[in-house]
Every structure is written in C-alpha cells, then in structure tokens.
Write an enzyme that holds these catalytic residues in place. Structure first.
Site, short mmCIF file in Angstrom:
data_model
loop_
_atom_site.label_atom_id
_atom_site.label_comp_id
_atom_site.label_asym_id
_atom_site.label_seq_id
_atom_site.Cartn_x
_atom_site.Cartn_y
_atom_site.Cartn_z
N SER A 1 38.15 45.64 27.65
CA SER A 1 37.11 45.43 28.65
C SER A 1 36.85 46.73 29.39
O SER A 1 37.51 47.74 29.15
CB SER A 1 37.55 44.34 29.65
OG SER A 1 38.68 44.79 30.38
N LYS A 2 35.90 46.68 30.30
CA LYS A 2 35.53 47.90 31.04
C LYS A 2 36.69 48.44 31.87
O LYS A 2 36.80 49.64 32.09
CB LYS A 2 34.34 47.61 31.96
CG LYS A 2 33.05 47.40 31.20
CD LYS A 2 31.87 48.02 31.93
CE LYS A 2 30.61 47.90 31.08
NZ LYS A 2 29.71 49.01 31.26
N ARG A 3 37.58 47.55 32.31
CA ARG A 3 38.69 48.03 33.12
C ARG A 3 39.65 48.89 32.30
O ARG A 3 40.44 49.64 32.86
CB ARG A 3 39.44 46.86 33.76
CG ARG A 3 40.17 45.96 32.80
CD ARG A 3 40.70 44.70 33.47
NE ARG A 3 41.22 43.74 32.52
CZ ARG A 3 42.44 43.74 32.05
NH1 ARG A 3 43.30 44.68 32.44
NH2 ARG A 3 42.84 42.83 31.19
N GLY B 1 38.48 51.13 30.26
CA GLY B 1 37.74 52.35 29.93
C GLY B 1 36.84 52.18 28.74
O GLY B 1 36.26 53.14 28.25
#
Length: 459
Positions: free
Chosen positions: A237-239, A241
C-alpha cells in the site's frame, strides 16, 4: 512458434508498480524470444475509465522503455467482434440464453450455501431452448463433469473440477460481453501464446480455458505471478512507499533502476542484483519466476537508483536533472552545470535530490539559504582567510587544477589549519560549512561568481 505476449491494463487509475512489473515480465519474455509484445486497453468500465489514465499508462510504458508491437487495442471499440464469437457459441450449442433475474440467481446461491455447497447458478435455463429477447443474458454451457487442467509457468500444475464452476455469463443483458469472454477473444485475435499476469487472475483462468475449448481454439500458456507485499509482508500500500510509476518518475528515479528493481521482485538469476536491459532480455526466458510473494523495500530501490545515477554520463545527467531544476524556477543555462552536478552525483539517490543539492550553484547568492554553522564560520577569523584567498584567486586562471594549487599553497605557506580556511570559504560560496572540495566548488561556480560571493561575504 512465435512467442506473443500482452499487457492489458484498465484505465481506471495510473499504472501501479505491480502492473508495471507484470508489463516488464511480458515485454522481456517477448523480446527474449524475438516475438511480439502487444498492448490492450481494457476500457469497458465506462464509468471509471478515463482518457487521462490511458494517457498516463501509455506515458509510463514509454518512460520504462516498454515499446509495443502492432496497433494499440481498445476493448470499448470491439463489442461487435466479441458478440460474433458469442453468437458462434450459441450456434454450436456451447452457450444458451437465460432470463433469470438477478434476484433469482442470488436465491439459487443462497440455497447452495445452505446446503454447504459452492454458491452458483443452478442451470435453470440450460435446457429451456430460449431464444433472443431483450434483457436476456447468454451463459456458457459448462461440461457436466471433468476437470480443467493447466500447467502454470509460475505455480506448476493446477486442476479445477468443473463442479466448482457455474454456467458463467458471456454476454450481459445490455449486450456487452463479460470480462472473461472479451479477454479470450482479444488474446486469440492478437495471437497471444503466453499470458503472464498477477495471481489474482488464477480463478479466471479455468473459466477462460473453457471458453477457448468451446470455441475450438488453442489455449495459451498461463503464468500467474504473486503480488508484491510490503516490508511487513502485508498487502502493498501507499504506506509502504508503493505508488504509481508516474510518481516514481516525478520523484527523480531512473527508469532503468525501477525496471531492474521490479524484475528482481519475482525473478532471479543466481545472486546477481544489477542487470542492464540488454542482460535482462538475454536472460529472461520465463523460468526462475518466484512462486512466493516478494517484499517491496523502498530503501533498496533508492540504493539501486543511486547506483544507476552514479554511472550516468555527466552530459546525460545534466539533461535528466534539468526539469527538476526548472521546477524550482532555476535554470542550468549559462552555468557550469556538468561541474556542479559532478560534485553531487555520487552522493544523490535520485534526480530530485541531485537538483536540490546543486541549487546553491544556480541561485543568486542573495537567495541561498545559509545554514547556521556556515553563518558562524563567517566571523572575523573566517573573513580574514576569505580576504587572503580572494586576493590570490583574482589573478588565477580558473581551472580546477590551478585553484587546487592556489589553495593548497596558501594553506602550506600561511601555516593555518585547512579547516580554518576551507569552512569559511565553503560557507561563503554555497552557504554550507561542509561539502565538496573548495577548488571544485569555485570551478563549478566560475570566476566571476566566485569573486562576487567572496566579496559579499566580506561585506
């Protein structure tokens, strides 16, 4: 046999790195065997598909260096082609019309669930001999018994009992073909021999094989690669990176670094980590694809990008850095850009970082932000050293070699420790107490700018 692969993104968002990796695998496999790599835009979801996403996907493909063969195909333009194949299945008795409502089909599934069976359509219209009528769907007549077997390039042999499947819809009530129907037709007409995609499609493969068989078509080879996980082994996910390919481009990554990194997230060749694109084409034959999910490591990606940046020719590095410099309102024109970039190219991990580090060389000295340690170095003793060196460099021919000699000789003859000379000079020139060698900073700035900055420090 000519190897033909394809990549088929949906333009409902930008190209994500997971999709980017799949595209790279497909491209490499085709190029390794001297075959074809085709690109198809699966834009039948008219509500979510947007032209801006199609444009972004195509731009990302080109940035990664993934050129495609033949015309770009849009599924939204091929409705009549798909329906021709659906009609053929109706004619041969491999498909039938169904008028069951959505509510009826859901009730059938609930009954199956209550019995502990797999929820599915019960085949109510299978033998009713219905003809065309508005609002009716077309379903595939799945064989009553047997198994769908295929040898996956990544996962090995896979077998699914047909009792696990139901008579899937091939054409919806609005006349649009379903995903599985359209994919089979497209892959057949494109001559696709190898379908490499994410393992979230494994459940679609037996359904598609049944459609191939009903149409009497050769079934391609399938390979399903595991998803990319985050460092914590959870879904990426975006968390973690993980972002779109275009965002990594905007962050200043080099395409060859991202390609190299993504290929290694799912494929290996011994212990080798760094591959040129030519090496990848030579080595990637579809074998050695990992069957287990790989973990995304942002730090390793930055390290790999730094490696590629260090090995980029200076003239090319200047041009690659230019848009990142211009983004901050500065210009490389009329500057000794190669000299400035050469000072930091081995320290930077990406082009954005590199552009940020050379900013003090391109700004007006009045706009340079001085760090506190640099300001403190411009005291009385520091100014004395600046004044002495300024007198020497005024009459010096500005080559890196000459400047090095001048500063070295001054330190030797004055008996002052180099730090007491270097720190105030560097502070006056770029606003930083630490950094590259003084003579290289001066050479990069040029004679006029060096003198101007030293005079300003004294003032």
């Amino acid at each position: 046999m000519k190897v033909v692969t394809r990549f088929a993104p949906s333009p409902t968002g930008h190209l994500h790195i997971g999709g980017g990796r799949t595209a790279i695998f497909c491209w490499l496999l085709a190029r390794h065997f001297g075959g074809e790599f085709r690109l198809r835009i699966e834009d039948t979801d008219t509500e979510r598909s947007k032209q801006e996403y199609t444009d972004s996907i195509l731009a990302s493909m080109k940035w990664l260096g993934l050129d495609w063969d033949g015309d770009l195909t849009y599924q939204s333009q091929r409705k009549d082609v798909y329906n021709k194949y659906v009609d053929k299945l109706l004619e041969t008795g491999h498909a039938y019309y169904c008028d069951c409502s959505v509510e009826e089909v859901e009730a059938m599934r609930e009954v199956a669930r209550a019995k502990g069976e797999k929820p599915r359509y019960n085949g109510k219209c299978r033998e009713r001999g219905l003809g065309y009528a508005e609002g009716r769907v077309v379903r595939l007549k799945v064989p009553a018994e047997g198994r769908v077997v295929f040898d996956d390039m990544v996962k090995g042999p896979i077998a699914v009992d047909v009792n696990e499947l139901d008579d899937m819809v091939l054409r919806r009530a609005d006349g649009m073909p379903t995903y599985n129907m359209a994919v089979v037709v497209d892959d057949y007409e494109m001559g696709v021999t190898h379908v490499v995609r994410g393992d979230d499609h494994v459940s679609n493969t037996p359904k598609q094989i049944l459609i191939y068989q009903a149409l009497g078509l050769a079934v391609p080879t399938f390979g399903h690669v595991p998803m990319i996980l985050g460092p914590d082994k959870q879904k990426l996910s975006k968390r973690h990176g993980a972002r779109a390919v275009v965002e990594y481009q905007q962050d200043g990554l080099l395409p060859e670094a991202l390609v190299n990194y993504l290929v290694r997230l799912g494929w290996s060749h011994g212990d080798q980590e760094i591959f040129s694109l030519q090496e990848l084409v030579k080595l990637f034959d579809g074998k050695n694809l990992n069957s287990s999910a790989a973990a995304f490591d942002p730090d390793k990606l930055q390290w790999l990008n730094g490696y590629y940046l260090k090995h980029t020719p200076l003239d090319k590095a200047v041009e690659l850095t230019r848009p990142f410099i211009e983004k901050s309102g500065l210009s490389l024109d009329g500057k000794n850009a190669e000299a400035a970039i050469s000072l930091y190219i081995e320290r930077a991990s990406n082009l954005n970082d590199l552009a940020e580090q050379v900013k003090p060389y391109l700004q007006n000295i009045e706009d340079v932000v001085f760090e506190e340690k640099a300001l403190n170095a411009l005291d009385g003793q520091g100014k004395e050293q600046i004044k002495n060196v300024l007198a020497l460099v005024r009459d010096t021919e500005f080559t890196a070699e000459n400047l090095e000699h001048v500063i070295h000789d001054y330190v030797e003859t004055s008996g002052v420790k180099f730090k007491l000379v270097g720190t105030p000079l560097r502070s006056a020139l770029i606003g930083l107490a630490g950094g590259p060698s003084i003579h290289l900073i001066m050479f990069a700035l040029g004679k006029a700018e060096t003198i101007k900055r030293l005079e300003r420090a004294l003032a």
